[in-house]
Design an enzyme around this catalytic site. Structure first.
Site, PDB file in Angstrom:
ATOM      1  N   GLU A  39       0.819  -1.222   0.000  1.00 13.90           N
ATOM      2  CA  GLU A  39       0.000   0.000   0.000  1.00 13.90           C
ATOM      3  C   GLU A  39       0.855   1.275   0.000  1.00 13.90           C
ATOM      4  O   GLU A  39       0.641   2.177   0.823  1.00 13.90           O
ATOM      5  CB  GLU A  39      -0.967  -0.017   1.194  1.00 13.90           C
ATOM      6  CG  GLU A  39      -1.993  -1.113   1.078  1.00 13.90           C
ATOM      7  CD  GLU A  39      -3.128  -1.062   2.113  1.00 13.90           C
ATOM      8  OE1 GLU A  39      -3.058  -0.270   3.057  1.00 13.90           O
ATOM      9  OE2 GLU A  39      -4.091  -1.839   1.931  1.00 13.90           O
TER      10      GLU A  39
ATOM     11  N   GLU B  34      -5.477  -8.295  -0.691  1.00 15.62           N
ATOM     12  CA  GLU B  34      -6.192  -8.067   0.575  1.00 15.62           C
ATOM     13  C   GLU B  34      -7.651  -7.789   0.219  1.00 15.62           C
ATOM     14  O   GLU B  34      -7.942  -6.841  -0.518  1.00 15.62           O
ATOM     15  CB  GLU B  34      -5.626  -6.876   1.351  1.00 15.62           C
ATOM     16  CG  GLU B  34      -4.288  -7.132   1.996  1.00 15.62           C
ATOM     17  CD  GLU B  34      -3.833  -5.980   2.903  1.00 15.62           C
ATOM     18  OE1 GLU B  34      -4.688  -5.322   3.533  1.00 15.62           O
ATOM     19  OE2 GLU B  34      -2.615  -5.749   2.957  1.00 15.62           O
TER      20      GLU B  34
END
Ligand code: AHR
Length: 508
Positions: A174, A293
């Site tokens: 991320e 995710e």
């Protein structure tokens, strides 16, 4: 009241093979994911490494194929070498991602042993937040190098002479998010990821590298981030990541049940952007998606009773070890959403090559544990486990006819479905979700083209209370029930889906 819907299945409408890596999980050094989750020396079921074998059995039942490790936000501040060698010499560190103390009792060697027992492949993430290319290369040598060089020999000395053979690697986590340690602009991340990837390929050909994509579709950089990152990394990476978490907002259950529309939009936009870059750079190879995710996560909710004491300690400035964090308790509605997200992942298996339910144990997880006590299945365990076991062969694109309803994600079909067909085994599976809040739906499914006549299994997840959950005190409150309405005649399968429910049918 019961309404109807129809599904047509065509054996020629093949989307892609069922990719086993779609049924991945995720273990992060966060909360009680590892400590008192996977690992609890002294627990009555602990093995010689301190891993809970009751949890390993549940992980196998869940059917997880690949496990992403060690983060997550955690990886962006992690020094992998803290977690190797004799435990008594391992440092204790502050983990800035979760404001906790990391004891490093579990590191890559223990995790590799755990993954072997759990029949899972490891997908390893490298720290591109506070670290860089050299540390990535060192980790690669440590885990995959044949003995004969210092780091590979160190692994052997630590008990594992055979290389772990880890092929899937995430280039950071991320990195588009300002919450991420070492967060970068797309330009800076793209350049760093390309250099790291090139070096890793130089050390070991054949790695499948994943560039960070967007953390969710609401990121202001979504789309542009992927374009810039892929323009830098196209030749070096096999996949780009997507992350998405959903929860019911403001009591709007209908929109929550339609969350998979956002996932679909995420996948299509990422594919379109990757293909734009492909044509712009005159490439022939396509980039796949690693949806590494995804889950239901009630972000920002107040702490539960059991989390409250730990949350207060952190608030007061403590850095506790393995506090209760992100211990979401999942309802029937949450499980129906998880089932529908799996339907979307399957139907996009032509481009989504792997996906990881985040996470595995205690932290936004399908499996919960109590220290010194039992391990149990959350509601979300069931659609995942059944899909992972029943989906084999190829994914077929079904044609679904049903009414839609308005949701925050656009017009959502009241019934959604995915179909898999295993010609060699002479079997098929149909996964269905009924999003209707009030009505049952009788669905007729034309399976003539499959030549399969018998419904061998029909399982439904439903409860009159859509917010029913499994808890420590009532671990089996919610489970799968046999759907006795399922019949098959003249190439048509008929099944009635209760309101807010998920169903799996197995045919042979
Ligand atoms: O899974 C929980 C967190 O969600 C992960 O650490 C991070 O990558 C994401 O924001």
């Amino acid at each position: 009241m019961t309404s109807s819907a129809s599904v047509a299945v065509d054996r020629a409408a093949v989307v892609a093979p069922v990719r086993r890596r779609l049924f991945g999980g995720f273990v992060e050094h966060a909360g009680r994911g590892i400590y008192t989750g996977l690992y609890e020396p002294g627990h009555p079921t602990a093995n010689e490494d301190g891993f809970r074998t009751d949890v390993i059995e549940l992980v196998k039942e869940l059917g997880v194929t690949t496990v992403r490790y060690p983060g997550g936000n955690f990886v962006s501040g992690y020094r992998w070498e803290d977690g190797i060698g004799p435990r008594e010499h391992r440092p204790r560190r502050r983990d800035l991602a979760w404001h906790v103390t990391e004891t490093n009792e579990v590191g890559i060697d223990e995790f590799a042993r755990w993954a072997r027992l759990a029949d899972s492949e490891i997908m390893l993430a490298v720290n591109l937040g506070t670290r860089g290319i050299q540390e990535g290369l060192d980790l690669l040598e440590y885990v995959n190098g044949p003995v004969g060089t210092t780091l590979a020999d160190l692994r052997a000395a630590n008990g594992s002479p055979d290389p772990y053979g880890i092929t899937m690697w995430c280039l950071g986590n991320e990195m588009d998010g300002d919450w991420q340690l070492g967060h970068l602009s797309a330009e800076d991340y793209g350049k760093l990821a390309a250099r790291a990837a090139k070096a890793m390929h130089g050390a070991e050909p054949g790695l499948e590298l994943v560039a960070c994509g967007s953390s969710w579709t609401g990121m202001p950089t979504f789309g542009e981030w992927e374009r810039v990152v892929l323009e830098h990394t196209y030749d070096q990476v096999a996949l780009i990541s997507c992350h998405a978490y959903y929860y019911e907002k403001d009591g709007d259950l209908g929109s929550f049940l339609a969350s998979s529309l956002d996932m679909e939009h995420f996948i299509r936009t990422t594919v379109a952007t990757a293909d734009h870059v492909k044509h712009k750079l005159r490439k022939t190879r396509s980039i796949g998606i690693s949806f590494d995710e995804w889950n239901v996560w009630y972000q920002g909710r107040p702490p539960t009773e059991s989390e409250a004491a730990d949350a207060a300690r952190i608030e007061a400035g403590a850095w506790p070890v393995a506090p209760r964090q992100l211990e979401d308790r999942y309802s029937v509605a949450d499980a129906v959403v998880v089932g529908s997200l799996l339907i979307t992942l399957l139907r996009n298996a032509d481009r989504v090559e792997c996906a990881n339910l985040a996470q595995l144990v205690n932290v936004i997880a399908p499996i919960m544990t109590e220290p010194g006590g039992p391990a149990w299945r959350q509601t979300t365990f069931f659609p995942f486990s059944v899909t992972a076991h029943l989906a084999t062969g190829v994914v077929l694109a079904p044609r679904i006819q049903v009414d839609g309803y308005e949701s925050a994600h656009g017009t959502a079909p009241l019934v959604d479905a995915a179909v898999t067909f295993d010609e060699a085994a002479g079997s098929a599976a149909i996964f269905l979700v009924n999003r209707d809040l009030a009505e049952s739906r009788t669905v007729t499914i034309d399976v003539t083209s499959l030549g399969l006549t018998t419904v061998t299994e029909a399982l439904t997840l439903h409860d009159d209370d859509v917010y029913a959950k499994n808890t420590l005190d009532d671990q089996t409150r919610v489970g799968l029930t046999k759907n006795d309405s399922a019949t098959s005649a003249d190439g048509v399968v008929t099944v009635t889906l209760p309101p807010v429910s998920w169903t799996a049918l197995a045919l042979s």
